[in-house]
Design a protein around this motif. Structure first.
Motif, PDB file in Angstrom:
ATOM      1  N   GLU A 179       0.941  -7.874   7.855  1.00 57.34           N
ATOM      2  CA  GLU A 179       1.133  -6.536   7.322  1.00 57.34           C
ATOM      3  C   GLU A 179       2.324  -5.915   8.041  1.00 57.34           C
ATOM      4  N   GLU A 229       0.860  -1.189   0.000  1.00 57.87           N
ATOM      5  CA  GLU A 229       0.000   0.000   0.000  1.00 57.87           C
ATOM      6  C   GLU A 229       0.889   1.229   0.000  1.00 57.87           C
ATOM      7  N   ARG A 245      -3.371  -0.800  14.912  1.00 60.32           N
ATOM      8  CA  ARG A 245      -2.651  -0.004  13.929  1.00 60.32           C
ATOM      9  C   ARG A 245      -1.262   0.408  14.418  1.00 60.32           C
ATOM     10  N   HIS A 253       2.837  -0.034   3.452  1.00 60.78           N
ATOM     11  CA  HIS A 253       2.561  -1.278   4.172  1.00 60.78           C
ATOM     12  C   HIS A 253       2.791  -2.481   3.266  1.00 60.78           C
TER      13      HIS A 253
HETATM   14 MG    MG Z   1      -3.475  -1.714   5.452  1.00 60.96          MG
END
Ligand code: MG
Ligand code: ADP
Length: 694
Positions: free
Chosen positions: A449, A195, A437, A322
Motif C-alpha cells: 500500500e 482508495e 499507518r 492509497h
Molecule cells: Mg488502506
C-alpha cells in the motif's frame, strides 16, 4: 433509485464489456478481439470495422448519438471531444455511421494541452489510439472510447501510453523469472485498488469562497473551537444526506462497471472515502478518473460540493489516495502472496526482494510521482506519511529478512533458505493487526500500500514508476539466475545479497517520530521535503536510463514531463497568491473597515449622549492596528508575486522559498482578524460553518 436485487443487472449496464461483445459480435471477430485484449496483438482493419459497427449499434441502444476518444493528457485530467455518428445521405436525410478507422484512431486538435515543449504548434495535431484493454462505455449520450494520445512524431503526450508500456515491461520480466520456477505464463499484470479520500461541503458555502473556487482549497480560515481531536468522525454514522449521495454515487459507478466497494467517514469532519475492488493498473486508473468525475457530479445533485484537493482546510487532515499494488499472473496467482510451501516461499521472497530493491533504488522517482503543491501540505505534516520513502514489512517478514541477512554464517546458503521457508513463512497472518499507518509503503499481507499519492493525482504516474522500477530489478534477477549453474544456490545467494544491500529502506518504526528524519539521513535515504526539492530527480541519469531501457519514456519525454511538473507547481502557487490578494483587497480588508466604522460610530454616538464606550474604543483601536499589519503583509506578498521569475528552472524554488512564507504571513494576520470581527461582517463562511454544517 434501483432496488438491491437489481445491482447485478445494473452493474456494467453502460459498458461494452466482454459479455456484450460475445453477444453482439460474430464468433471469429469476438475471438480476434479477445486475443487483442489479452495479448496485445494488432487488430486488423476488417475486424475493427465489424467491432465499430457493433459498438455503435449497442451505444445507440443505450441512447448515444456521439462518440469520443477519451484520453488523459499530461494535465492528468481526462479530455474528450464529441463527434456525432451522423452521416448525410443524398436525399437530405442522415444515417448513423461509425467505422473501424474512427474507432481505432482519432485526431484531436491538441495544441492547447501542455506538452512541456515536446511539440511545436505547427505539428500540434496529435492522434489518439484505442486501448482495447479498457472497455468503452456510454455516458450522457456519448460512447466513450478509452485511448492513448501521441504526437505525429511519435512522442507520447499522455499518461496512458507510458502506463501500458510499463505494464508490458514488468510482464515481460516477471514471465522470465517465473519460467525459472518452471512456470509458463503469457502475461503478468500489475493490479491496483486506489482508495479515494474526499471532502463534501455544502455547495452554498463553496460558492461564497473565491479560494475554493479558484484553488480548490481555503487560503484563509481560523480553526473552529472543535477540530478532529475527538476522533469522532472516523467510521462514524453517515449523515443521511451523505448516505444518499454515496448510494447514488455507487449506482452511477456500477453502471459504468466501476467496482465501488467500501465507503465510510474519514478522520476529518466532512471527509469521506470510497475504495473500489482492485483491477489491472490501467483499468484502475481509468476508473479512478471516472470516480472523481462522478463524485463531483453527484455531489451537486445533493446540494454538496466535492473537494478533491489534498489540503482543503488547514489544521485538519488532508486527503490522499492509497495505491494498493500487487502483481498477478494470467492464471490468477498473486506473486506477492506468501506461499505455503518452501518452493513457493522462495518465489515470493524473490519478488519481495525485487520490490524492496526497486523502492530503495528508485525512492526518488516514487517521491516525484506524488509531488505537487497540494500534496506538499500533507507529506511530512504528521497526518500522512513523511516525505521520506521507506517500507514497512511487518514483524514476521522483518524477522525473516533478518534471518536471511544473517545467513552468512551458514556454510550452506541453500539449506538456510529451505529452513526459513518451512518454519517461518506460513505463519504470516494476512491481516497483521498493528499495521503501521505512518509508513509510506506498507506490506499488507499480499500487496503493498503506497500511501503518498494525493487525492487529486492521476495514479498513472505512480504506477508507471513502480511497474518500471520493479521490472528493472526482475530483469537483473532473471539475467543472473538464467546464467546460474546451480539455480537454488544462486537464488539464495542473490536474495541474501540484495536484502543486505537494500535493507536500509525497511523501517518498521514510527514514521511521524521526531527521530526518524535523522535516522533516515544516517541510512542515506532521501528526504525531499517539497516539490522543488523533488523535481530535479526526475531527469537524473539513472532514472532516464531506467525508462529508456524498458521502452517506457525517452529522455526528451522525461524532460518534458519534468518541465510540466515545474510549470504546474509555479502556476498553482501564482494563482493561490493572486487569489489571496484579491480576497484581501476586495473582501477581508473592506469587511474589517466596515466593522471598525460600525464600532467607531458607536463610540461617537455614545459619547454624544455622555456615555463612555471603552470596550468599543479598545476594539476599534486593536482592529485598526491589526488591519495596518495586514496591509503590510499584503504589500509584501504583492511584491513577492510581482518579482517572481518566469523560467521553469527558477520559478518553483522561488515560489516555495519566497511566496509561500509571504502567503503564510498574510494568512496569519487575516485569521486573527477573523476572530475579532463580528460574524455578520465576515465576508465568507468560516471553517466552523463549513465543517459543521447541519
Ligand atoms: Mg488502506
Ligand atoms: P484496508 O486497507 O482498508 O484494510 P483492504 O486491505 O481490504 O482494505 O483493501 C484495500 C484496497 O486494496 C482495496 O481497494 C482492495 O481491492 C485492494 N486490494 C486487495 N488486494 C489487492 C491486490 N492483490 N492488488 C491490488 N489491490 C488489492
Amino acid at each position: 433509485m434501483t432496488t438491491n436485487s437489481k445491482v447485478p443487472e445494473l452493474f456494467g449496464s453502460m459498458v461494452f464489456n466482454e459479455a456484450v461483445m460475445q453477444d453482439r459480435l460474430p464468433k471469429d471477430i469476438f475471438r480476434a478481439l479477445k486475443k487483442t485484449i489479452k495479448e496485445g496483438t494488432k487488430l486488423d482493419a476488417a475486424v475493427a470495422n465489424v467491432v465499430a459497427s457493433a459498438m455503435k449499434d449497442w451505444a445507440i441502444s443505450k441512447g448515444a448519438t456521439h462518440y469520443t476518444h477519451w484520453f488523459q493528457p499530461m494535465t492528468g485530467v481526462p479530455a474528450e471531444k464529441h463527434d456525432s455518428f451522423i452521416s448525410p445521405n443524398d436525399d437530405g436525410t442522415v444515417i448513423m455511421e461509425f467505422s473501424g478507422k474512427e474507432l481505432i484512431k482519432g485526431e484531436p486538435d491538441a495544441s492547447s494541452f501542455p506538452s512541456g515543449g515536446l511539440r511545436a504548434t505547427f505539428e500540434a495535431r496529435g492522434y489518439t489510439a484505442w486501448d482495447p484493454t479498457s472497455y468503452a462505455f456510454v455516458k450522457d449520450g456519448t460512447l466513450y472510447i478509452p485511448t492513448a494520445f501521441c504526437s505525429y512524431t511519435g512522442d507520447i503526450l499522455d499518461k496512458k501510453t507510458p502506463l501500458l508500456r510499463s505494464m508490458d515491461a514488468i510482464s515481460k520480466q516477471a514471465c522470465r523469472v517465473l519460467r525459472l520456477f518452471g512456470k509458463e505464463c503469457k502475461r503478468v499484470s500489475t493490479t491496483v485498488g486506489p482508495e479515494q479520500e474526499y471532502f463534501l461541503i455544502n455547495e452554498e458555502d463553496y460558492k461564497q469562497r473565491e479560494d475554493l473556487i479558484f484553488t480548490g482549497r481555503t487560503l484563509f480560515g481560523a480553526m473552529p473551537p472543535k477540530g478532529q481531536e475527538m476522533d469522532d468522525h472516523y467510521f462514524g454514522a453517515l449523515r443521511p444526506r451523505v448516505a444518499a449521495f454515496m448510494a447514488e454515487l455507487d449506482q452511477e459507478l456500477w453502471k459504468l462497471g466501476v467496482l465501488a466497494k467500501t465507503k465510510h467517514n474519514e478522520v476529518a469532519p466532512c471527509q469521506h472515502e470510497l475504495a473500489p475492488i482492485f483491477s489491472t493498473t490501467n483499468i484502475a486508473t481509468d476508473h479512478n478518473q471516472l470516480m472523481m468525475e462522478m463524485m463531483k457530479r453527484v455531489a451537486k445533485k445533493h446540494g454538496f460540493y466535492c473537494l478533491l484537493h489534498e489540503k482543503p482546510f488547514e489544521g485538519v487532515n488532508g486527503s490522499g489516495k492509497h495505491n494498493n499494488w500487487s502483481i498477478s499472473t494470467d492464471a490468477g496467482e498473486n506473486l506477492l502472496e506468501p506461499g505455503r510451501t518452501p518452493a513457493a516461499n522462495r518465489q515470493f521472497l524473490l519478488f519481495l526482494t525485487a520490490v524492496i530493491k526497486a523502492v530503495d533504488e528508485y525512492q526518488d522517482l516514487l517521491r516525484v510521482s506524488v509531488a505537487n503543491a497540494g500534496n506538499d501540505h500533507r507529506l511530512g505534516a504528521n497526518e500522512a506519511p513523511p516525505a521520506i520513502v521507506s517500507m514497512f514489512v511487518g514483524d514476521e517478514l522483518e524477522a525473516i529478512i533478518e534471518a536471511i541477512e544473517k545467513g552468512e554464517t551458514h556454510t550452506d546458503v541453500d539449506k538456510t533458505m529451505m529452513s526459513i521457508g518451512v518454519s517461518v513463512l506460513p505463519a504470516i497472518p494476512k491481516d497483521t493487526t498493528d499495521r503501521n499507518r505512518t509508513s509510506p509503503f506498507a506490506f499488507t499481507g499480499n500487496k503493498f500500500e503506497f500511501r503518498m499519492p494525493g487525492s487529486t493525482f492521476n495514479i498513472a504516474c505512480t504506477n508507471i514508476m513502480l511497474n518500471t522500477a520493479v521490472a528493472e530489478e526482475l530483469r537483473q534477477f532473471a539475467d543472473e539466475l538464467e546464467a546460474a549453474k546451480d539455480f537454488d544456490a544462486a537464488l539464495a545467494a542473490l536474495i541474501q545479497r540484495e536484502i543486505k544491500a537494500h535493507k536500509r529502506i525497511i523501517f518498521n518504526g514510527n514514521g511521524y517520530g521526531a527521530d526518524w528524519p535523522a535516522e533516515a539521513e544516517r541510512r542515506g535515504l532521501l528526504n525531499l521535503k517539497s516539490t522543488p526539492d523533488a523535481i530535479p530527480y526526475y531527469t537524473m541519469d539513472k532514472n532516464v536510463k531506467l525508462f529508456q531501457r524498458h521502452g517506457v519514456y525517452t529522455r526528451v519525454e522525461m524532460e518534458s514531463r519534468g518541465e510540466i511538473l515545474a510549470e504546474e507547481y509555479a502556476k498553482t502557487l501564482h494563482i493561490e497568491a493572486l487569489t489571496m490578494l484579491d480576497m484581501l483587497k476586495k473582501q477581508i480588508i473592506p469587511a474589517c473597515v466596515a466593522y471598525s466604522r460600525e464600532l467607531a460610530d458607536t463610540v461617537a454616538v455614545k459619547k454624544s449622549i455622555g456615555v463612555d464606550a471603552p470596550a468599543e474604543l479598545a476594539l476599534v483601536k486593536a482592529l485598526t492596528e491589526k488591519v495596518a499589519a495586514l496591509l503590510e503583509r499584503q504589500a509584501v506578498l504583492e511584491e513577492k508575486v510581482s518579482a517572481a521569475p518566469q523560467g521553469t528552472k527558477e520559478a518553483p524554488r522561488y515560489y516555495h522559498d519566497e511566496v509561500i512564507p509571504a502567503m503564510a504571513g498574510a494568512r496569519a494576520v487575516a485569521d486573527e482578524l477573523e476572530m475579532m470581527v463580528g460574524e455578520k461582517h465576515w465576508p465568507f463562511p468560516t471553517y466552523a460553518k463549513i465543517l459543521y454544517y447541519v
